[in-house]
Design an enzyme around this catalytic site. Structure first.
Site, short mmCIF file in Angstrom:
data_model
loop_
_atom_site.label_atom_id
_atom_site.label_comp_id
_atom_site.label_asym_id
_atom_site.label_seq_id
_atom_site.Cartn_x
_atom_site.Cartn_y
_atom_site.Cartn_z
N LYS A 51 0.87 -1.18 0.00
CA LYS A 51 0.00 0.00 0.00
C LYS A 51 0.91 1.23 0.00
O LYS A 51 2.06 1.16 0.43
CB LYS A 51 -0.85 -0.01 1.28
CG LYS A 51 -2.11 0.80 1.21
CD LYS A 51 -3.28 0.02 0.67
CE LYS A 51 -4.51 0.89 0.57
NZ LYS A 51 -5.66 0.18 0.03
N GLY A 83 -24.29 3.47 3.98
CA GLY A 83 -23.34 3.94 2.97
C GLY A 83 -23.84 3.53 1.59
O GLY A 83 -23.89 2.34 1.26
N GLY A 86 -22.71 4.67 -1.48
CA GLY A 86 -21.79 5.17 -2.52
C GLY A 86 -21.68 4.17 -3.65
O GLY A 86 -22.64 3.46 -3.97
N VAL A 110 -20.23 1.23 -3.95
CA VAL A 110 -20.52 -0.18 -3.64
C VAL A 110 -21.93 -0.34 -3.08
O VAL A 110 -22.70 -1.20 -3.53
CB VAL A 110 -19.48 -0.75 -2.63
CG1 VAL A 110 -19.78 -2.22 -2.35
CG2 VAL A 110 -18.07 -0.60 -3.17
P1 NAD Z 1 -17.89 5.82 -1.70
O1 NAD Z 1 -17.04 6.94 -1.25
O2 NAD Z 1 -18.37 5.77 -3.11
O3 NAD Z 1 -19.18 5.71 -0.77
C1 NAD Z 1 -19.16 5.83 0.61
C2 NAD Z 1 -20.54 6.34 1.01
O4 NAD Z 1 -20.61 6.33 2.44
C3 NAD Z 1 -20.81 7.77 0.56
O5 NAD Z 1 -22.08 7.82 -0.07
C4 NAD Z 1 -20.80 8.57 1.86
O6 NAD Z 1 -21.68 9.67 1.84
C5 NAD Z 1 -21.24 7.52 2.86
N1 NAD Z 1 -20.85 7.78 4.24
C6 NAD Z 1 -19.68 8.29 4.70
N2 NAD Z 1 -19.71 8.36 6.05
C7 NAD Z 1 -20.90 7.87 6.42
C8 NAD Z 1 -21.52 7.67 7.69
N3 NAD Z 1 -20.90 7.98 8.82
N4 NAD Z 1 -22.76 7.16 7.72
C9 NAD Z 1 -23.41 6.83 6.57
N5 NAD Z 1 -22.88 7.00 5.35
C10 NAD Z 1 -21.65 7.51 5.28
O7 NAD Z 1 -17.08 4.49 -1.32
P2 NAD Z 1 -17.26 3.05 -1.95
O8 NAD Z 1 -16.33 2.91 -3.09
O9 NAD Z 1 -18.70 2.77 -2.12
O10 NAD Z 1 -16.67 2.15 -0.78
C11 NAD Z 1 -17.42 1.92 0.40
C12 NAD Z 1 -16.55 1.20 1.42
O11 NAD Z 1 -16.11 -0.05 0.86
C13 NAD Z 1 -15.27 1.95 1.81
O12 NAD Z 1 -14.99 1.66 3.16
C14 NAD Z 1 -14.22 1.32 0.92
O13 NAD Z 1 -12.93 1.42 1.50
C15 NAD Z 1 -14.68 -0.11 0.88
N6 NAD Z 1 -14.23 -0.83 -0.32
C16 NAD Z 1 -14.58 -0.38 -1.55
C17 NAD Z 1 -14.17 -1.08 -2.68
C18 NAD Z 1 -14.55 -0.63 -4.05
O14 NAD Z 1 -14.41 -1.41 -5.00
N7 NAD Z 1 -15.05 0.59 -4.22
C19 NAD Z 1 -13.38 -2.25 -2.54
C20 NAD Z 1 -13.06 -2.70 -1.25
C21 NAD Z 1 -13.49 -1.97 -0.15
#
Ligand code: NAD
Length: 367
Positions: free
Chosen positions: A93, A193, A195, A197
């Protein structure tokens, strides 16, 4: 070499080699460039299975120690995630210290790319917090050891749909183990959340006939998603008031803590967020005591790393999705080990990863 303490209240200096030894890191590279303002750390945890792949995160850390602690923890997590996902990848990382909104420039990213290039492929980067596939294209100008490129450049694009699919099949595996059927129809599922995913996950769950409850700090997004999939909106203050069958943390890490553990009324926790357990040992054990089946995050959310792995081979989404489907089996195995040995699931997952690492390390020494 000693680093400044995390904050003025913390009088313990961080001993870098001690930290590396305790978590068994192979190599840590500190990168600085005065002209571009670059300050970055690349941590290579383990390369037994292959080159260390893991994203670059840009964050305005309060101290260098905080950045180092983060990169050491995250790179170790990548070793376990890739080992469990059956990939020929090690764990690494990188963190760039700074404000991505004001300090991320082409020159800084390219300088960073040259540092990565110096590692000759031992570390391969990808996107993480505050880094985009467009940023990967800039880094690509200086090194081939980068993935997560845009689709129109032969890259794998957004990994989130594959991650969401992996979470979905994990939920089915957990449901099968808990209730004897993998059907999620009519199950009360809270997705926190919405977002990249989370939004893709609720689509799968909606098609499956689940009863959905959604929460996001972005209220506009919450209402749009709720309307689309006919979900109930839950406010952040009342998040754990009701009873659910499944809680899916898909926002930030650390949502499973003392406070939430006391309130949580669900049978399964299975979501995409990284580092869901604030304290792995304490909260992992607490969930086991409460008879809540915790699907370890680094097993469940491996779809993202699986997706970028296929970029290294010439990207093919069908193959990535088919591989992500294997997370079902891995999680089932983790749950079985946890039952047989009466240990929390996160420990069972760690054991499974360590066994694979050990087997391959032994094989390599025999050659
Ligand atoms: P993203 O930034 O697109 O979405 C995150 C969402 O969470 C946003 O809509 C944000 O408004 C919301 N959020 C933030 N704080 C919050 C809270 N306290 N309460 C409620 N909602 C809240 O991120 P993502 O790509 O969807 O990833 C989501 C999680 O999954 C992250 O922890 C990321 O590290 C993990 N992850 C993502 C991937 C991927 O392929 N994108 C892969 C492995 C792990």
């Amino acid at each position: 070499m000693r680093m400044k303490p995390v904050n003025s209240n913390n009088t313990n200096d961080l001993d870098i080699f001690k930290s590396m030894q305790s978590q068994e890191h192979e190599q840590v590279m500190f990168c600085q460039d005065r002209d571009t303002g670059l300050k970055a750390i690349i941590a290579i945890h383990n390369t037994v299975l292959g080159p260390a792949l893991g994203g670059t995160r840009m964050w305005n850390y309060n101290t260098d120690t905080e950045a180092l602690t983060d990169v050491l923890r995250l790179s170790r997590g990548m070793t376990y995630k890739s080992a469990l996902a059956g990939l020929n990848l090690g764990g690494g990382k990188a963190v760039i210290i700074g404000d991505s909104k004001t300090q991320k420039t082409e020159a800084l990213l390219r300088r960073f790319g040259r540092f990565i290039n110096n590692l000759n492929g031992k570390y391969i980067t990808a996107e993480d917090v505050a880094m985009t596939s467009a940023d990967m294209s800039v880094i690509r100008m200086e090194t081939p050891h980068v993935c997560g490129l845009p689709v129109n450049q032969g890259g794998s694009g957004d990994p989130s749909p594959v991650t969401a699919y992996g979470v979905f099949v994990s939920m089915k595996a957990a449901a099968k183990s808990r209730w004897g059927s993998e059907s999620l129809s009519h199950k009360r599922i809270l997705v926190q959340g919405l977002g990249h995913v989370g939004a893709a996950l609720v689509d799968y769950l909606h098609k499956e006939g689940a009863q959905l409850f959604v929460n996001d700090i972005n209220t506009e997004r919450t209402h749009a998603v709720a309307k689309k999939v006919n979900a109930h909106v839950v406010s952040s203050v009342n998040l754990f008031d009701a009873e659910y069958d499944i809680y899916a943390p898909c926002a930030l890490g650390g949502t499973i803590n003392d406070e939430s553990c006391a309130l949580l009324k669900c049978e399964i926790i299975c979501g995409a967020a990284n580092n869901q357990l604030l304290d792995e040992v304490k909260h992992g054990a607490l969930l086991a005591q409460k008879n809540i089946l915790y699907a370890p995050d680094f097993v469940v959310n491996a779809g993202g790393i699986i997706n970028v792995y296929y970029e290294l081979e010439g990207y093919n989404r069908e193959r990535a999705i088919a591989h992500a489907e294997g997370i079902y089996q891995t999680l089932t195995q983790v749950i079985q080990i946890s039952h047989t040995q009466a240990i929390p699931t996160y420990l069972a997952a760690n054991q499974l990863a360590e066994n694979r690492l050990q087997r391959i390390a032994t094989l390599k020494t025999r050659r």
